[in-house]
Enzyme design. Structure first.
Site, PDB file in Angstrom:
ATOM      1  N   CYS A   9     -19.619 -33.883 -49.326  1.00 63.44           N
ATOM      2  CA  CYS A   9     -18.864 -33.677 -50.385  1.00 63.44           C
ATOM      3  C   CYS A   9     -18.889 -31.987 -50.549  1.00 63.44           C
ATOM      4  O   CYS A   9     -19.797 -31.507 -50.266  1.00 63.44           O
ATOM      5  CB  CYS A   9     -19.260 -34.535 -51.697  1.00 63.44           C
ATOM      6  SG  CYS A   9     -19.551 -36.081 -51.571  1.00 63.44           S
ATOM      7  N   GLY A  35     -15.225 -32.907 -47.061  1.00 61.45           N
ATOM      8  CA  GLY A  35     -14.891 -34.344 -47.294  1.00 61.45           C
ATOM      9  C   GLY A  35     -13.304 -34.443 -47.266  1.00 61.45           C
ATOM     10  O   GLY A  35     -12.645 -33.408 -47.977  1.00 61.45           O
ATOM     11  N   ASN A 109     -22.454 -33.635 -55.290  1.00 67.60           N
ATOM     12  CA  ASN A 109     -22.669 -33.500 -53.813  1.00 67.60           C
ATOM     13  C   ASN A 109     -24.404 -33.723 -53.441  1.00 67.60           C
ATOM     14  O   ASN A 109     -25.118 -33.106 -54.065  1.00 67.60           O
ATOM     15  CB  ASN A 109     -22.291 -31.962 -53.254  1.00 67.60           C
ATOM     16  CG  ASN A 109     -22.809 -31.634 -51.857  1.00 67.60           C
ATOM     17  OD1 ASN A 109     -22.974 -30.782 -51.237  1.00 67.60           O
ATOM     18  ND2 ASN A 109     -22.755 -32.925 -50.846  1.00 67.60           N
ATOM     19  N   GLY A 110     -24.547 -34.713 -52.558  1.00 71.45           N
ATOM     20  CA  GLY A 110     -25.797 -35.158 -52.315  1.00 71.45           C
ATOM     21  C   GLY A 110     -26.034 -36.619 -52.181  1.00 71.45           C
ATOM     22  O   GLY A 110     -24.812 -37.253 -52.286  1.00 71.45           O
ATOM     23  N   CYS A 248     -30.937 -27.885 -46.668  1.00 72.71           N
ATOM     24  CA  CYS A 248     -30.389 -28.660 -45.488  1.00 72.71           C
ATOM     25  C   CYS A 248     -30.282 -27.683 -44.326  1.00 72.71           C
ATOM     26  O   CYS A 248     -29.251 -26.937 -44.240  1.00 72.71           O
ATOM     27  CB  CYS A 248     -29.196 -29.429 -45.831  1.00 72.71           C
ATOM     28  SG  CYS A 248     -28.647 -30.099 -44.214  1.00 72.71           S
ATOM     29  N   TYR A 254     -24.132 -27.061 -38.507  1.00 74.94           N
ATOM     30  CA  TYR A 254     -22.753 -27.857 -38.617  1.00 74.94           C
ATOM     31  C   TYR A 254     -21.646 -27.728 -39.691  1.00 74.94           C
ATOM     32  O   TYR A 254     -20.742 -27.289 -39.529  1.00 74.94           O
ATOM     33  CB  TYR A 254     -23.032 -29.421 -38.065  1.00 74.94           C
ATOM     34  CG  TYR A 254     -21.605 -30.027 -38.006  1.00 74.94           C
ATOM     35  CD1 TYR A 254     -20.966 -29.953 -36.956  1.00 74.94           C
ATOM     36  CD2 TYR A 254     -21.581 -31.087 -39.141  1.00 74.94           C
ATOM     37  CE1 TYR A 254     -19.646 -30.723 -36.922  1.00 74.94           C
ATOM     38  CE2 TYR A 254     -20.149 -31.655 -39.004  1.00 74.94           C
ATOM     39  CZ  TYR A 254     -19.197 -31.680 -37.759  1.00 74.94           C
ATOM     40  OH  TYR A 254     -18.261 -32.354 -37.960  1.00 74.94           O
ATOM     41  N   CYS A 394     -30.204 -38.976 -41.878  1.00 73.21           N
ATOM     42  CA  CYS A 394     -30.322 -38.216 -43.010  1.00 73.21           C
ATOM     43  C   CYS A 394     -30.255 -38.751 -44.369  1.00 73.21           C
ATOM     44  O   CYS A 394     -29.445 -40.059 -44.345  1.00 73.21           O
ATOM     45  CB  CYS A 394     -29.274 -36.988 -43.205  1.00 73.21           C
ATOM     46  SG  CYS A 394     -29.279 -36.100 -44.637  1.00 73.21           S
ATOM     47  N   CYS A 446     -35.260 -28.343 -44.929  1.00 74.57           N
ATOM     48  CA  CYS A 446     -35.207 -29.816 -44.548  1.00 74.57           C
ATOM     49  C   CYS A 446     -34.937 -29.876 -42.867  1.00 74.57           C
ATOM     50  O   CYS A 446     -33.679 -29.375 -43.045  1.00 74.57           O
ATOM     51  CB  CYS A 446     -34.595 -30.745 -45.532  1.00 74.57           C
ATOM     52  SG  CYS A 446     -34.607 -32.324 -45.239  1.00 74.57           S
ATOM     53  N   CYS A 449     -34.007 -34.747 -40.086  1.00 78.49           N
ATOM     54  CA  CYS A 449     -33.082 -35.323 -38.991  1.00 78.49           C
ATOM     55  C   CYS A 449     -33.764 -35.013 -37.645  1.00 78.49           C
ATOM     56  O   CYS A 449     -33.703 -35.969 -36.699  1.00 78.49           O
ATOM     57  CB  CYS A 449     -31.629 -35.008 -39.229  1.00 78.49           C
ATOM     58  SG  CYS A 449     -31.518 -33.242 -39.194  1.00 78.49           S
TER      59      CYS A 449
HETATM   60  P1  AMP Z   1     -21.607 -38.403 -30.776  1.00 79.25           P
HETATM   61  O1  AMP Z   1     -20.562 -38.860 -29.830  1.00 79.25           O
HETATM   62  O2  AMP Z   1     -21.983 -39.262 -31.777  1.00 79.25           O
HETATM   63  O3  AMP Z   1     -22.895 -37.781 -30.337  1.00 79.25           O
HETATM   64  O4  AMP Z   1     -21.135 -37.028 -31.744  1.00 79.25           O
HETATM   65  C1  AMP Z   1     -21.353 -35.693 -31.586  1.00 79.25           C
HETATM   66  C2  AMP Z   1     -20.473 -34.833 -32.252  1.00 79.25           C
HETATM   67  O5  AMP Z   1     -20.442 -35.210 -33.518  1.00 79.25           O
HETATM   68  C3  AMP Z   1     -20.729 -33.585 -32.243  1.00 79.25           C
HETATM   69  O6  AMP Z   1     -19.539 -32.773 -31.528  1.00 79.25           O
HETATM   70  C4  AMP Z   1     -20.960 -32.936 -33.685  1.00 79.25           C
HETATM   71  O7  AMP Z   1     -20.259 -31.793 -33.738  1.00 79.25           O
HETATM   72  C5  AMP Z   1     -20.312 -34.142 -34.397  1.00 79.25           C
HETATM   73  N1  AMP Z   1     -21.008 -34.347 -35.584  1.00 79.25           N
HETATM   74  C6  AMP Z   1     -22.549 -34.201 -35.744  1.00 79.25           C
HETATM   75  N2  AMP Z   1     -22.971 -34.651 -36.680  1.00 79.25           N
HETATM   76  C7  AMP Z   1     -21.968 -34.830 -37.460  1.00 79.25           C
HETATM   77  C8  AMP Z   1     -21.456 -35.394 -38.758  1.00 79.25           C
HETATM   78  N3  AMP Z   1     -22.532 -35.510 -39.652  1.00 79.25           N
HETATM   79  N4  AMP Z   1     -20.232 -35.867 -39.249  1.00 79.25           N
HETATM   80  C9  AMP Z   1     -19.402 -35.490 -38.479  1.00 79.25           C
HETATM   81  N5  AMP Z   1     -19.612 -34.972 -37.201  1.00 79.25           N
HETATM   82  C10 AMP Z   1     -20.696 -34.682 -36.671  1.00 79.25           C
END
Ligand code: AMP
Length: 471
Positions: A9, A35, A109-110, A248, A254, A394, A446, A449
Site C-alpha cells: 500500500c 497498489g 501500510n504494512g 524492509c 524491488y 513476508c 529486515c 524473506c
Molecule cells: P516468479 O515467476 O514468481 O518467479 O516472479 C518473479 C517476478 O516477480 C520478478 O520479475 C519480480 O520482479 C516480480 N516480483 C517479485 N516480488 C514481487 C511482488 N511482491 N509483487 C509483484 N511482483 C514481484
C-alpha cells in the site's frame, strides 16, 4: 515484473493546504506502484471529515467532481493492492469511523502479525467488524481504550499491535503519522510552501510523492514515533521505545520507486550498488547485459558498468496491460509474459546474454523469459538475481506466496537453474545485499524473506496464508 503478488500500500497525508485533497490525489498517483486495486482520500473541512474511495486506479477514481466532494485543508490518502482475503471495496481505505473519541480516518501500510488474535479477543468482547482488513483492529482498539483523549487512545492502541505499520490518521483538526517501533515500512515527512500561510506539513510512503507536489523532504518519521500536526504546530511523541530497526530491504530491491529516497538512502544508489556487487560476486564471460524491465534496469546498469560489458535493452515492456486479456483459442506459448515483454531479436541473436532481474519468486516468470530470450536467438543465457534466494514468506506487508510455492524454499540454486533453463544462475549474497543497501550504524534491515528470521519473533506456520487481508 509480475503483479500477481502485489500486496503493498501507499499512504499520503497533507495538513494545512487549501487544496489538500488534490495534493493527496497527486501524491497517490506518484505512489500508484505500491497498489493498483483501490484508492481513497479522506479530507477534513472545519471539523467535518468526509471520505471517497473506490476500486481502480487513482487517475480513474478521482475526477474533479469526486475531489470537489472532499473540501478542506487537511487530507489523507491510500492506495492498495491485495490478493489475500477479501479485496473488495469493503477493505479499501482510508477507514472512517465515528467513535466515542470522535471522528477519525485512518490509512495503513504494512501488516499486523497479531491482528487475528486481537480481532478474536475484540469480537468476544462484542466488537463488530465491518471489514476483513487488519487495519480495522486498530480502530476498535482506539474506541475501546480507557484513555480519554483521542491522541492518548491512539497511543494506547499502538502499544497493543505488533508488526509493520506506517499509518496516517485524520481527525477534524489534525493529522497524525506513525511508524511501528521497528520501522518496517517507509514513511517520510515534508514541507510545502503555501503563499500567505504557514508551510503545509506532508507525509508520504516515498519521497517521489513529494517531488510531484513540490514539497521538500524533511526527515523520516522515526520508528516508535507519532507526529501530530495541528494548528498549534508539529509535535513529536514516542508512544513506544524504538526497537532495533528492521527496515524492509525488499523496498530497495524491488518495491520503492528508484527516484525515491527511503530509510535515508536513494533507491537508485542501492540498485546500482546491487548490480555492481553482483558483477563482482558472479562474473561471467558474456557479450551483453540485458535487464528484465522495469525492475531489473538499474541493477543491470550497475552490473554492466562494473563488468565492462555493454548494457542493451533486449526486452521491451508494454506498460499498458489491462486486467484481463482474451487469449487466442489456439494457445500461444508464454502468452501472459509476451503481453508484457517482447524480445528484441536484433539485440539478442547470437549473443551470450547476462539477464538481470531483481528476484525469483515462484520461478515461472524467469523460466518463460529465459525461453523467450533463447527463442530470439541468444546463444547463452546467464541469469543473475540482485538479491539472495527468497526462501520465506513476508508477514510484514509484501505479498509473497506461501513457502510451498517459493521455488528457493524447495530447490537449491542448481535445481532452480535447471527449472528456469538458464546456462548459469547466480544470486547476490546476503552480505552483498546488506552492504549495497547501506546497512550500518543508522540502518539495519529486515531480511526475513532471505533468512527466515522474523524480527517480531513471530513464527509463521508453513503454508498458512494470513487469515485476514493484508495491507
Ligand atoms: P516468479 O515467476 O514468481 O518467479 O516472479 C518473479 C517476478 O516477480 C520478478 O520479475 C519480480 O520482479 C516480480 N516480483 C517479485 N516480488 C514481487 C511482488 N511482491 N509483487 C509483484 N511482483 C514481484
Amino acid at each position: 515484473m509480475t503483479d500477481k503478488f502485489k500486496d503493498e500500500c501507499g499512504v499520503v497525508a497533507v495538513f494545512g493546504h487549501p487544496e489538500a485533497s488534490k495534493l493527496a490525489y497527486l501524491g497517490l498517483h506518484a505512489l500508484q506502484h505500491r497498489g493498483q486495486e483501490s484508492a481513497g482520500i479522506a479530507a477534513s473541512d472545519n471539523g467535518r471529515v468526509a471520505v471517497y474511495k473506490a476500486m481502480g486506479l487513482v487517475a480513474d477514481i478521482f475526477n474533479a467532481e469526486a475531489l470537489a466532494r472532499l473540501p478542506g485543508t487537511h487530507a489523507i490518502g491510500h492506495t492498495r493492492y491485495s490478493t489475500t482475503g477479501d479485496s473488495a471495496l469493503l477493505n479499501a481505505q482510508p477507514i472512517l469511523v465515528e467513535c466515542n473519541k470522535g471522528r477519525i480516518a485512518l490509512a495503513h501500510n504494512g501488516n499486523l502479525v497479531n491482528a487475528a488474535e486481537l480481532r478474536a479477543r475484540l469480537e468476544t468482547q462484542g466488537s463488530i467488524f465491518q471489514t476483513t482488513s487488519d487495519t480495522e483492529v486498530i480502530v476498535h482498539l482506539v474506541a475501546l481504550s480507557r484513555e480519554v483523549s483521542l491522541t492518548q487512545a491512539v497511543c494506547d492502541a499502538l502499544r497493543r499491535i505488533e508488526g509493520a505499520f506506517s499509518l496516517v490518521m485524520l481527525t477534524g483538526d489534525r493529522v497524525c503519522a506513525v511508524r511501528d517501533p521497528r520501522g518496517f515500512r517507509p514513511l517520510v515527512m515534508g514541507r510545502l510552501a503555501v503563499p500567505g500561510r504557514p508551510d503545509a506539513v506532508v507525509f508520504a510512503s516515498e519521497t517521489c510523492a513529494f517531488d510531484l507536489i513540490g514539497a521538500a523532504a524533511v526527515r523520516d518519521v522515526k520508528p516508535g514515533e507519532m507526529v501530530v500536526v495541528s494548528r498549534d504546530g508539529t509535535e513529536s511523541r514516542h508512544y513506544a521505545p524504538a526497537l532495533k530497526p528492521s527496515s524492509c530491504i525488499f523496498e530497495h530491491v524491488y518495491f520503492s520507486r528508484p527516484d525515491s529516497v527511503i530509510f535515508g538512502r536513494a533507491v537508485q544508489d542501492s540498485r546500482d550498488a546491487l548490480g555492481r556487487q553482483l558483477a563482482r560476486e558472479a562474473a561471467i564471460d558474456a557479450d551483453i547485459v540485458v535487464p528484465v524491465p522495469d525492475s531489473g534496469v538499474t541493477a543491470a546498469m550497475g552490473y554492466a558498468a562494473e563488468s565492462g560489458l555493454p548494457f542493451r535493452l533486449g526486452l521491451i515492456r508494454n506498460h499498458y496491460i489491462g486486467r484481463t486479456f482474451i487469449e487466442p483459442e489456439q494457445a500461444v506459448r508464454d502468452f501472459g509474459v509476451k503481453l508484457k515483454l517482447n524480445p528484441v531479436r536484433s539485440v539478442l541473436a547470437g549473443k551470450r546474454v547476462v539477464l538481470i532481474d531483481d528476484s525469483i519468486v515462484r520461478g515461472t516468470t524467469s523460466r518463460k523469459i529465459v525461453r523467450m530470450v533463447r527463442d530470439a536467438g541468444a546463444s547463452e543465457v546467464h541469469m543473475r538475481i540482485s538479491c539472495p534466494p527468497t526462501i520465506s514468506p513476508c508477514f510484514y506487508g509484501v505479498d509473497t506466496p506461501s513457502r510451498r510455492q517459493l521455488i528457493a524454499a524447495e530447490k537449491n540454486v542448481e535445481q532452480i537453474r535447471q527449472y528456469i533453463g538458464a546456462d548459469t544462475l547466480a544470486y547476490l549474497s546476503l552480505e552483498g545485499l546488506r552492504n549495497a543497501c547501506g546497512e550500518g550504524i543508522e540502518t539495519s534491515y529486515c531480511t526475513a524473506c532471505y533468512t527466515g528470521e522474523y524480527p517480531t519473533g513471530f513464527i509463521p506456520v508453513d503454508d498458512i496464508e494470513p487469515a485476514i487481508a493484508k495491507c
